[in-house]
Motif scaffolding. Structure first.
Motif, mmCIF file in Angstrom:
data_model
loop_
_atom_site.group_PDB
_atom_site.id
_atom_site.type_symbol
_atom_site.label_atom_id
_atom_site.label_comp_id
_atom_site.label_asym_id
_atom_site.label_seq_id
_atom_site.Cartn_x
_atom_site.Cartn_y
_atom_site.Cartn_z
ATOM 1 N N VAL A 153 -1.908 10.264 -2.488
ATOM 2 C CA VAL A 153 -2.080 8.861 -2.085
ATOM 3 C C VAL A 153 -1.828 8.696 -0.583
ATOM 4 O O VAL A 153 -2.586 8.011 0.121
ATOM 5 N N LYS A 185 -2.380 5.276 -7.484
ATOM 6 C CA LYS A 185 -2.568 3.855 -7.151
ATOM 7 C C LYS A 185 -2.187 2.958 -8.325
ATOM 8 O O LYS A 185 -1.599 1.881 -8.128
ATOM 9 N N LEU A 188 1.503 2.752 -8.361
ATOM 10 C CA LEU A 188 1.996 1.905 -7.267
ATOM 11 C C LEU A 188 1.853 0.431 -7.633
ATOM 12 O O LEU A 188 2.768 -0.376 -7.402
ATOM 13 N N THR A 189 0.683 0.090 -8.180
ATOM 14 C CA THR A 189 0.446 -1.292 -8.571
ATOM 15 C C THR A 189 1.507 -1.756 -9.577
ATOM 16 O O THR A 189 2.055 -2.860 -9.461
ATOM 17 N N MET B 1 -0.571 -10.849 -10.181
ATOM 18 C CA MET B 1 -0.996 -9.468 -10.460
ATOM 19 C C MET B 1 -1.412 -8.781 -9.171
ATOM 20 O O MET B 1 -2.229 -9.291 -8.414
ATOM 21 N N MET B 2 -0.838 -7.638 -8.914
ATOM 22 C CA MET B 2 -1.170 -6.844 -7.716
ATOM 23 C C MET B 2 -2.557 -6.228 -7.879
ATOM 24 O O MET B 2 -2.834 -5.564 -8.875
ATOM 25 N N THR B 3 -3.431 -6.487 -6.916
ATOM 26 C CA THR B 3 -4.795 -5.951 -7.004
ATOM 27 C C THR B 3 -4.969 -4.755 -6.067
ATOM 28 O O THR B 3 -4.083 -4.455 -5.260
ATOM 29 N N ASP B 4 -6.131 -4.106 -6.163
ATOM 30 C CA ASP B 4 -6.448 -2.998 -5.257
ATOM 31 C C ASP B 4 -6.468 -3.469 -3.813
ATOM 32 O O ASP B 4 -6.039 -2.755 -2.903
ATOM 33 N N LEU B 7 -3.038 -3.737 -2.510
ATOM 34 C CA LEU B 7 -2.534 -2.395 -2.207
ATOM 35 C C LEU B 7 -3.115 -1.896 -0.884
ATOM 36 O O LEU B 7 -2.396 -1.342 -0.035
ATOM 37 N N PHE B 11 -1.278 -0.619 2.496
ATOM 38 C CA PHE B 11 -1.584 0.647 3.182
ATOM 39 C C PHE B 11 -1.899 0.386 4.650
ATOM 40 O O PHE B 11 -1.458 1.132 5.539
#
Lengths: 207, 115
Positions: A153, A185, A188-189, B1-4, B7, B11
């Protein structure tokens, strides 16, 4: 004699455009400027990567120094074109970090407590504070991943490498890399669930 | 809700704030580089002392000149020793007549006189 050493040591401006392989060859012949340039090019990445994997600055410094030391020792027998120097350094760093993490697991150190870095003296504007909270939260979440997932990652999403490059570093196939990053990922989420608001990640505000 | 996307945003924040190596770490790394250098610049082999021929050559203006002198010496020695016919002919052609000049007129009488 002075003429000889001048011929072997072109000044830094002349060698700054050379490839990593060429610089390593010059270093092997006693050129201190080549060592400085190689350090400038690679130490930051090696150290930053180790810091992400280990979550500890002092340990990351030790690992980065050791990885560069292995580079200096490999200089005399380095074969140009066989492996990209940056890939080689990443691989050495991954292995050194894995060793450290295993030792750490054996000692049952509280890895999660070590994750948060002590705050340094940056200007604590609201934005900077939020950025640091995000980085710390991500670092804490990364620390919960299995080693291989964390490595994949970080290489993919923070160092920005391609899957084939990561495959070469981790010495696995490209499909394995895709699987590692996908699972990483998802983990992590899950680890960050519930922190969305606290990290300022509102709908439509993804900055 | 954590989405892509969330994320990815995290990063991006992490990429923008890379952990930078300290000056102390850079110094340690460069000290290692100096210590591990396979051929340190300071310990470069000195050029070896020039040999007898090289020093002799330097006296006479280089190895080429010395070689010429040696050749001339050997040729002179050979001509004197072997007396090649061609050389005598050449000398005869170039110097058709020889004249004798008596530099010491009274010397014959002294030489002829028996002790």
């Amino acid at each position: 004699m002075p003429r000889d050493s001048a011929a072997l040591t072109p000044d830094a401006q002349d060698i700054s455009g050379l490839s990593d392989d060429a610089l390593l060859l010059l270093y092997a012949r006693g050129d201190a400027d080549a060592a400085r340039l190689l350090t400038a090019r690679h130490l930051g990445r090696v150290y930053g990567f180790a810091a992400r994997l280990l979550g500890d600055r002092a340990e990351a410094e030790d690992v980065a120094q050791e990885a560069m030391l292995r580079l200096w020792r490999a200089a005399a027998t380095w074969r140009s074109g066989e492996a990209q120097l940056s890939t080689w350094l990443y691989r050495v760093t991954v292995n050194l970090c894995t060793d450290r993490q295993r030792a750490r697991n054996r000692r049952r150190a509280e890895a999660l407590d070590e994750v948060a870095e002590p705050a340094d003296d940056r200007a604590d504007t609201e934005a900077a504070l939020m950025a640091r909270q995000r980085v710390d939260a991500l670092q804490a979440a990364l620390a919960t991943l299995p080693d291989r997932q964390r490595q994949a990652v970080v290489l993919r999403h923070i160092d920005g490498l391609s899957n084939p490059e990561i495959a070469a570093i981790l010495e696995v196939g490209v499909e394995a890399v895709e699987s590692l990053t996908a699972r990483g990922k998802r983990a992590l989420t899950a680890a960050l669930a519930g922190q969305k608001a606290a990290l300022g990640l509102q709908e439509g505000d993804l900055r | 809700m954590m989405t892509d996307d969330d994320l990815d945003s995290l990063f991006a924040t992490a990429r923008a704030a890379p952990a930078l190596p300290s000056a102390a770490l850079s110094s340690r790394v460069l000290a290692d580089a100096a210590a591990e250098c396979p051929r340190p610049a300071l310990a470069m082999p000195r050029p070896s002392r020039p040999g007898v021929l090289a020093r002799l050559g330097a006296v006479f203006g280089g190895g080429g000149a010395l070689a010429g002198m040696v050749t001339a010496t050997l040729a002179g020695f050979w001509i004197g020793f072997a007396q090649p016919v061609d050389f005598s002919l050449t000398a005869a052609l170039l110097i058709p007549e020889t004249e004798q000049i008596d530099l010491m007129p009274g010397i014959d009488a002294l030489l002829d006189e028996a002790p």
